[in-house]
Design a protein around this motif. Structure first.
Motif, PDB file in Angstrom:
ATOM      1  N   GLU A 177      58.381  86.730  39.574  1.00 53.89           N
ATOM      2  CA  GLU A 177      59.384  87.584  38.939  1.00 53.89           C
ATOM      3  C   GLU A 177      60.670  87.653  39.761  1.00 53.89           C
ATOM      4  OE1 GLU A 177      59.399  88.934  35.753  1.00 53.89           O
ATOM      5  OE2 GLU A 177      57.883  87.352  35.821  1.00 53.89           O
ATOM      6  N   ASP A 178      60.542  87.659  41.081  1.00 56.22           N
ATOM      7  CA  ASP A 178      61.735  87.624  41.931  1.00 56.22           C
ATOM      8  C   ASP A 178      62.498  86.329  41.683  1.00 56.22           C
ATOM      9  OD1 ASP A 178      63.342  86.893  44.392  1.00 56.22           O
ATOM     10  OD2 ASP A 178      62.672  88.885  45.028  1.00 56.22           O
TER      11      ASP A 178
ATOM     12  N   ARG B 278      62.477  84.390  39.010  1.00 58.69           N
ATOM     13  CA  ARG B 278      63.035  84.299  37.648  1.00 58.69           C
ATOM     14  C   ARG B 278      64.195  85.258  37.437  1.00 58.69           C
ATOM     15  NH1 ARG B 278      62.338  86.614  32.627  1.00 58.69           N
ATOM     16  NH2 ARG B 278      60.856  88.156  33.436  1.00 58.69           N
ATOM     17  N   THR B 279      64.068  86.490  37.928  1.00 54.27           N
ATOM     18  CA  THR B 279      65.049  87.530  37.559  1.00 54.27           C
ATOM     19  C   THR B 279      66.086  87.817  38.648  1.00 54.27           C
ATOM     20  OG1 THR B 279      63.657  89.340  38.379  1.00 54.27           O
ATOM     21  CG2 THR B 279      63.331  88.639  36.090  1.00 54.27           C
ATOM     22  N   LYS B 280      65.820  87.403  39.882  1.00 54.08           N
ATOM     23  CA  LYS B 280      66.772  87.663  40.961  1.00 54.08           C
ATOM     24  C   LYS B 280      67.340  86.382  41.561  1.00 54.08           C
ATOM     25  CE  LYS B 280      64.555  92.002  42.470  1.00 54.08           C
ATOM     26  NZ  LYS B 280      63.876  92.669  43.621  1.00 54.08           N
TER      27      LYS B 280
ATOM     28  N   PRO C 259      69.264  83.697  38.944  1.00 52.10           N
ATOM     29  CA  PRO C 259      70.604  84.153  38.527  1.00 52.10           C
ATOM     30  C   PRO C 259      71.589  84.236  39.692  1.00 52.10           C
ATOM     31  CG  PRO C 259      68.896  85.578  37.597  1.00 52.10           C
ATOM     32  CD  PRO C 259      68.224  84.678  38.583  1.00 52.10           C
TER      33      PRO C 259
ATOM     34  N   GLU D  51      78.242  86.295  35.410  1.00 52.94           N
ATOM     35  CA  GLU D  51      76.920  86.937  35.382  1.00 52.94           C
ATOM     36  C   GLU D  51      76.138  86.620  34.110  1.00 52.94           C
ATOM     37  OE1 GLU D  51      74.887  91.194  36.477  1.00 52.94           O
ATOM     38  OE2 GLU D  51      76.927  90.721  37.074  1.00 52.94           O
TER      39      GLU D  51
ATOM     40  N   THR E 171      72.635  84.580  34.069  1.00 56.15           N
ATOM     41  CA  THR E 171      71.393  85.197  33.561  1.00 56.15           C
ATOM     42  C   THR E 171      70.758  84.314  32.494  1.00 56.15           C
ATOM     43  OG1 THR E 171      72.267  87.404  34.030  1.00 56.15           O
ATOM     44  CG2 THR E 171      70.432  87.251  32.473  1.00 56.15           C
ATOM     45  N   GLN E 172      71.584  83.833  31.563  1.00 51.03           N
ATOM     46  CA  GLN E 172      71.067  82.949  30.520  1.00 51.03           C
ATOM     47  C   GLN E 172      70.571  81.630  31.114  1.00 51.03           C
ATOM     48  OE1 GLN E 172      74.405  82.616  27.835  1.00 51.03           O
ATOM     49  NE2 GLN E 172      73.915  84.521  26.748  1.00 51.03           N
TER      50      GLN E 172
ATOM     51  N   ALA F 156      69.412  81.107  34.091  1.00 49.11           N
ATOM     52  CA  ALA F 156      68.156  81.318  34.822  1.00 49.11           C
ATOM     53  C   ALA F 156      66.963  81.246  33.871  1.00 49.11           C
ATOM     54  CB  ALA F 156      68.181  82.662  35.537  1.00 49.11           C
ATOM     55  N   GLU F 157      67.108  81.837  32.682  1.00 48.67           N
ATOM     56  CA  GLU F 157      66.021  81.768  31.699  1.00 48.67           C
ATOM     57  C   GLU F 157      65.783  80.329  31.253  1.00 48.67           C
ATOM     58  OE1 GLU F 157      63.865  84.134  30.718  1.00 48.67           O
ATOM     59  OE2 GLU F 157      64.810  85.357  32.275  1.00 48.67           O
TER      60      GLU F 157
END
Length: 684
Positions: free
Chosen positions: A202-203, A205-207, A210, A220, A224-225, A227-228
């Protein structure tokens, strides 16, 4: 009559009370300089936890420094070597050496790495041309073209291409395609549901993803997009990556096919075009390690959108080069890979980071200067002879096996006799004359060096195998076995014991530290679950009788079971199948190294040193090779990604299978390390 001091009598009484050996007047090494005695934790019984007994004193005195995920003998050797190489670099930096000389390249690389003012000023400029190429991608062909180009400069993406020996014809260099494509260390990180792995995923993927994409120039929302996009591509590829243990089957991972067959496997990819982009010439056939992975790549190229792939490739470029760019990029890279994954609290000093990078890029240039000063001819002679002593011992073990037929024994002896040792340093050094290094850009130097290394590798295609080439530098604290060459490589640094001259270390310790844990270990790799499938010439070939092969597998399974039962952290067990080769090599190295040691004068005389018998010192010397401790984060990563068991288990588990260990330390039923004789594993 020899006069014995009161201090010595007290010391002798203490040793006797510990059950190590009765006191006799014998040669003493100063306990403070004795490489095994000084590390003991005598509050621990040898039969309860031998690793802690052997190394616990050192561990208590040496906490893990904040900049490291583990700390042990390899780090101490590394620190000695770094200090020596630092002086070499600082002298080269001031030398004003002729352009193109080894000294100029060393000095200029070191200077560029320490020039943080220029590095900050450059920002992401050193990778801007690669990012522009990615931004210009319009279709699948562009994705493949850019991926291949990046590959040639050290950015590994969806194509895991390289040149190496044909496992079934070791005289021929071939193109190999292996699974690739992930950002996390292996597939398990994408799917395991335990709390530790979930937190890391999770770190990431989400931190981390991005943050890195923002640092690579995106706002930003785009980051974010993006990273997904990166994560969904990687997760799909991970579903089609083989597990760690499945990568150890040499037959299943050998799939030779023509280029036409490869094109049929992956219709979206024109391999003749891609091989040209990869600077691979005259490719007619390839060895595909994991065909299902490349089928998945073919599907992924059609499934994911162009913007997804742009994000993925941008991430690959920034992550590959993060350590050589601005502080903000390097810091975020360290936050995840250094702290989250490995538990390190701070980065190494910059000079050490630069030196480590230089060592990886042009280590043989440094190696030439290193061995001149720090590996005397006498040391090379000692370990060259030790290889032969270990070979003789292994020969005796093969001849005495009660489970192997004479037919297979003869072929095993032929293979053993053909093992080629490389000891200390190369007889011929690599030619770095075409590598351009200057003081303008640190990242630029690294990128050029990676391209040089790539070309140096792929240009071997179609040429005879160079058996003089080393795959390690002399200053590397490690060793290895090559099944395709049937050779062991034993760098000079592997024999160093920190703070002690080689000539001052007794044979008992050296035979445990070097003959067992290194030389015997590496030779045994030629006869582990993988290595045994290659013949004396390094070809993947069935040379065992089916009956002998079945008997070997039965014995190996006992070792798998032993290690499967070892719990390291939380719910994380050792993967006995994935670590089998290393575990076989450890056990084989110990028993073979011990047989070699039993032929020495020190063993035959049996005189204790610091109250420790030669046999005890042998086992302590082996344990010295694994001295150290590791942060939990790094241990968890090792269990998921590494075919090596943690060091403490590489001591404690195989020792329980060695009868002489029980004798040496008077281990009895009821002791925690006691294993009933009929349950002990014996292979070699």
């Amino acid at each position: 009559m020899t006069k014995i001091s009161t201090k010595t009598l007290i010391y002798a009484a203490t040793i006797t009370a510990l059950g190590l050996s009765a006191y006799t007047v014998a040669p003493l090494i100063d306990p403070k300089n004795d490489p095994v005695y000084k590390n003991l934790d005598t509050s621990v019984k040898p039969g309860d936890n031998f690793f802690e007994y052997a190394n616990g004193g050192w561990i208590k005195r040496n906490p893990i420094p904040a900049a490291y995920s583990s700390w042990g003998i390899g780090n101490e050797v590394g620190e000695e070597i770094r200090e020596r190489l630092r002086k070499i670099n600082e002298d080269a930096e001031k030398a004003n050496a002729p352009k193109g000389s080894a000294s100029q390249k060393i000095g200029d690389f070191y200077y560029s790495g320490l020039d943080t003012v220029t590095i900050e000023k450059e920002g992401i400029a050193p990778i801007q041309s690669e990012l522009a190429m990615i931004d210009g991608i319009k279709n699948v062909q562009d994705i493949l073209h850019v991926s291949a180009y990046l590959n040639t400069y050290g950015t590994r993406g969806i194509i895991g291409a390289g040149v190496g020996q044909d496992a079934k014809n070791s005289t021929k260099m071939m193109v190999h395609l292996r699974q690739s494509g992930l950002g996390l260390a292996n597939r398990d990180y994408y799917f395991r549901t335990d709390a530790r792995t979930t937190r890391i995923r999770e770190d990431y993927r989400t931190k981390h993803l991005p943050a890195m994409l923002k640092l690579a120039g995106w706002n930003e929302q785009m980051a974010t997009q993006g990273a997904e996009s990166v994560f969904k591509i990687e997760k799909y590829l991970a579903e089609n990556n083989r597990k760690l243990e499945d990568m150890r089957d040499p037959y299943r991972n050998y799939n030779k096919m023509s280029v036409a067959q490869l094109n049929q496997l992956t219709p979206e990819i024109s391999w003749p075009v891609l091989f040209k982009d990869l600077e691979l010439k005259a490719v007619d056939s390839v060895i595909v390690g994991q065909p299902e992975y490349y089928k998945a790549v073919n599907t992924a190229l059609k499934t994911f959108g162009i913007d997804d792939w742009k994000a993925y490739l941008r991430w690959k470029v920034i992550s590959t080069n993060a350590s050589y760019l601005s502080k903000a990029i390097e810091d975020e890279n360290f936050r995840f890979s250094g702290t989250v994954l490995s538990g390190r609290k701070e980065q190494l000093p910059r000079w050490k980071r630069v030196l480590d990078t230089e060592n990886g890029i042009m280590g043989e240039i440094l190696g030439q200067l290193f061995v001149k000063e720090y590996f005397p001819v006498q040391a090379k002679a000692r370990y060259t002879q030790m290889v032969e002593n270990v070979r003789i011992a292994f020969r005796e073990h093969i001849e005495k096996l009660d489970w192997m037929s004479p037919q297979t024994k003869q072929k095993a002896l032929t293979k053993l006799n053909a093992v080629h040792p490389k000891v200390g340093y190369p007889d011929h050094w690599k030619d770095f004359s075409t590598l351009v290094i200057d003081r303008k850009s640190y990242a630029g130097n690294v990128i050029r060096a990676r391209h040089w290394a790539y070309l140096n590798s792929v240009n071997k295609l179609g040429k005879p195998v160079d058996h003089q080439e080393w795959n390690m530098t002399p200053q590397t604290y490690n060793a290895n076995y090559s099944p395709s060459n049937n050779e062991i490589t034993l760098p000079a640094a592997q024999f160093i014991i920190p703070g002690v001259k080689d000539a001052d270390v007794d044979d008992a310790v050296v035979y445990g530290y070097a003959a067992a844990s290194t030389i015997g270990h590496e030779i045994t790799h030629g006869f582990d679950d993988q290595g045994r499938q290659f013949d004396a010439k390094g070809n993947l070939k069935a040379w065992w009788t089916p009956q002998d092969s079945a008997k070997f597998t039965q014995r190996a399974q006992l070792l798998v079971n032993q290690f499967n039962n070892q719990v390291v952290l939380d719910s994380l067990h050792i993967n006995g199948k994935a670590t089998l080769g290393e575990n076989i090599a450890d056990l084989g190295g110990i028993v073979i190294g011990l047989t070699a040691f039993e032929k020495t004068q020190q063993y035959k005389e049996g005189k204790p040193i610091n109250g420790l018998t030669p046999l005890q010192r042998f086992f302590l010397g082996y344990a010295l090779g694994w001295l150290g401790h590791t942060r939990n984060e790094a241990l968890a990563n090792q269990i998921l990604t590494d075919v090596h068991s943690p060091g403490f288990l590489r001591v404690n588990v195989p020792f329980t299978d060695v009868p002489e260990f029980y004798t040496a330390f008077q281990i009895k039923p009821g002791d925690k390390m006691w294993v009933d004789p009929d349950k002990r594993v014996k292979i070699w």
